[in-house]
Design an enzyme around this catalytic site. Sequence first.
Site, short mmCIF file in Angstrom:
data_model
loop_
_atom_site.label_atom_id
_atom_site.label_comp_id
_atom_site.label_asym_id
_atom_site.label_seq_id
_atom_site.Cartn_x
_atom_site.Cartn_y
_atom_site.Cartn_z
N GLY A 239 7.46 -19.85 47.92
CA GLY A 239 8.08 -18.42 48.57
C GLY A 239 9.36 -18.01 48.17
N PRO A 274 7.34 -24.21 44.30
CG PRO A 274 9.38 -24.70 43.17
CD PRO A 274 8.18 -25.46 44.08
N GLY A 275 7.09 -21.24 42.68
CA GLY A 275 6.50 -20.36 41.74
C GLY A 275 7.65 -19.60 40.84
NE ARG A 312 5.43 -9.32 41.18
CZ ARG A 312 6.36 -8.81 41.63
NH1 ARG A 312 7.53 -8.03 41.25
NH2 ARG A 312 6.77 -9.03 43.02
CE1 TYR A 316 0.71 -7.96 45.44
CE2 TYR A 316 1.83 -7.97 43.36
CZ TYR A 316 0.82 -8.43 44.12
OH TYR A 316 -0.05 -9.79 43.80
CB CYS A 344 -6.93 7.30 32.14
SG CYS A 344 -6.72 7.43 30.54
CD GLU A 345 -5.99 3.30 37.66
OE1 GLU A 345 -5.75 3.54 39.01
OE2 GLU A 345 -6.85 2.62 37.13
N1 LLP Z 1 2.05 -22.19 47.37
C1 LLP Z 1 1.05 -21.42 48.10
C2 LLP Z 1 0.00 -22.01 48.79
C3 LLP Z 1 0.71 -20.11 47.24
O1 LLP Z 1 -0.06 -19.30 47.75
C4 LLP Z 1 1.80 -19.52 46.52
C5 LLP Z 1 1.79 -18.12 46.17
C6 LLP Z 1 2.92 -20.25 46.18
C7 LLP Z 1 3.09 -21.74 46.71
C8 LLP Z 1 3.96 -20.02 45.06
O2 LLP Z 1 4.81 -18.94 45.95
P1 LLP Z 1 6.43 -18.32 45.00
O3 LLP Z 1 7.24 -19.48 45.19
O4 LLP Z 1 6.06 -17.85 43.65
O5 LLP Z 1 6.48 -17.30 46.13
N2 LLP Z 1 1.34 -11.73 42.85
C9 LLP Z 1 2.27 -11.62 44.01
C10 LLP Z 1 2.68 -13.09 44.49
C11 LLP Z 1 1.57 -13.92 45.03
C12 LLP Z 1 1.82 -15.02 45.64
C13 LLP Z 1 0.60 -16.02 45.88
N3 LLP Z 1 0.83 -17.30 46.46
C14 LLP Z 1 3.69 -10.83 43.56
O6 LLP Z 1 3.52 -10.64 42.25
O7 LLP Z 1 4.56 -10.62 44.03
#
Ligand code: LLP
Length: 430
Positions: A239, A274-275, A312, A316, A344-345
């Site tokens: 997150g 972390p992602g 995105r 969002y 087309c939107e």
């Molecule tokens: N762990 C869990 C259980 C999660 O559901 C997620 C993200 C992460 C870790 C990694 O979160 P991060 O560190 O990346 O914030 N598509 C959306 C974000 C969706 C996140 C879903 N879960 C966007 O483009 O902002």
Amino acid sequence: MTAFQYREGVLHAEAVSLSALAQTVGTPFYCYASGEIEGAYSAMERALSGLPATICYALKANGNLAVVRTLAKLGAGADVVSEGEMRIALAAGVPAAKIVFAGVGKTAEEMAAGLQADILQFNVESVPELEALSQVAESLGRRAPVALRVNPDVDAMTHAKISTGQAENKFGIDLGHIQDAVKLALDLPGISLEGLAVHIGSQLTDLAPYRAAFGKLTALYRDLKGQGVPLRRLDFGGGLGISYDGETPPDLAAYAALVRECAAGLPAELVFEPGRFLVGNAGVLVTRVLYVKQGTARRFVIVDAAMNDLIRPSMYDAFHAFKPVAAPAAGAGEMPVDIVGPICETADTFARQRGLPPVAAGDLLAICSSGAYGAVMSSTYNGRRLVPEVLVRGGDHAIVRARPSYAAMLAETPLPDWLDPARPAARGVA
Ligand code: LLP
């Protein structure tokens, strides 16, 4: 985005010119900078040093094999949410013992695949899932290592569509139900209860929600340990936000200090997921201006990337900065434009009334901070092929996903015999 800098008037990814890359691969394309990914990982590793921590990269942010391999080589584990992601992580060299399998809807097949691979843990999000996992594990003669994901009912103060930690969200087990779930987990023959997990949302820019969630999680952990539950692992989720538009995301040191404070004295291994933080600022989507159209109300810059390539902004209302690949002339000034794709939107809009230096058809633009939730969320809507992905390292580059040919695209949808003009049945012959 330090990896993306102008050199002699051209935006580069590390030492590779994005303009030269566009010549080679064509537009649109994603470009990732290895150094930026490695730097983000190392910074997190340093911040957490001394803690018994495993950084499990959330593949959902960017599941490209080469990106995952870059992180695996540094020792990263993986947070996966499907068998497909698990296979990518394993293929990238992530040891099974560093893989956590999350998600509210794992299938029996996915559970079996995770068990057979011998992964670190399943983050279980409901009682029915716990029961199903126990059955699958028993049928394989195993016990599934489990962390129960707690829903702490904390507002992550982020976009509603990526907020996950409140009671009305589908994620995790409510705190009020957790004791029952723990009892069940201890009773079920196919479950080995090993930990607790939490994840409250994505793109968090403030530490306060983390403090609230981690506080509840660690209090529960202490309480359960006190009751003799043999827990050994705490998963703090992901997150961590990044800067898209000058936001100041939580400082890593402050985040780590909070973790140290909450986990102080706890006999627990720690997992982080972390992602975005690891890859978000390591990627750009490079697109070419097709047309500039002056309407009565707006000036539109029509580019060759679209919402199917980077969803995105449409999904969002996310902000992504735009940088011209050719540095604008000094004092060029800016004018407000709407930057839109060819789909087309009206939702196919990257930015509204955004200040941009003058651009013309043929110019290249980099859509910044597109390394996370970019390519992975793309689709072929409007018959558009998935865009290629390029990984840069210093002066080297490699195409790590090629643009499919139109023949390959068509081959994905074979015709049934009765519709195929090349087969006798379609011509009405018995
Ligand atoms: N762990 C869990 C259980 C999660 O559901 C997620 C993200 C992460 C870790 C990694 O979160 P991060 O560190 O990346 O914030 N598509 C959306 C974000 C969706 C996140 C879903 N879960 C966007 O483009 O902002």
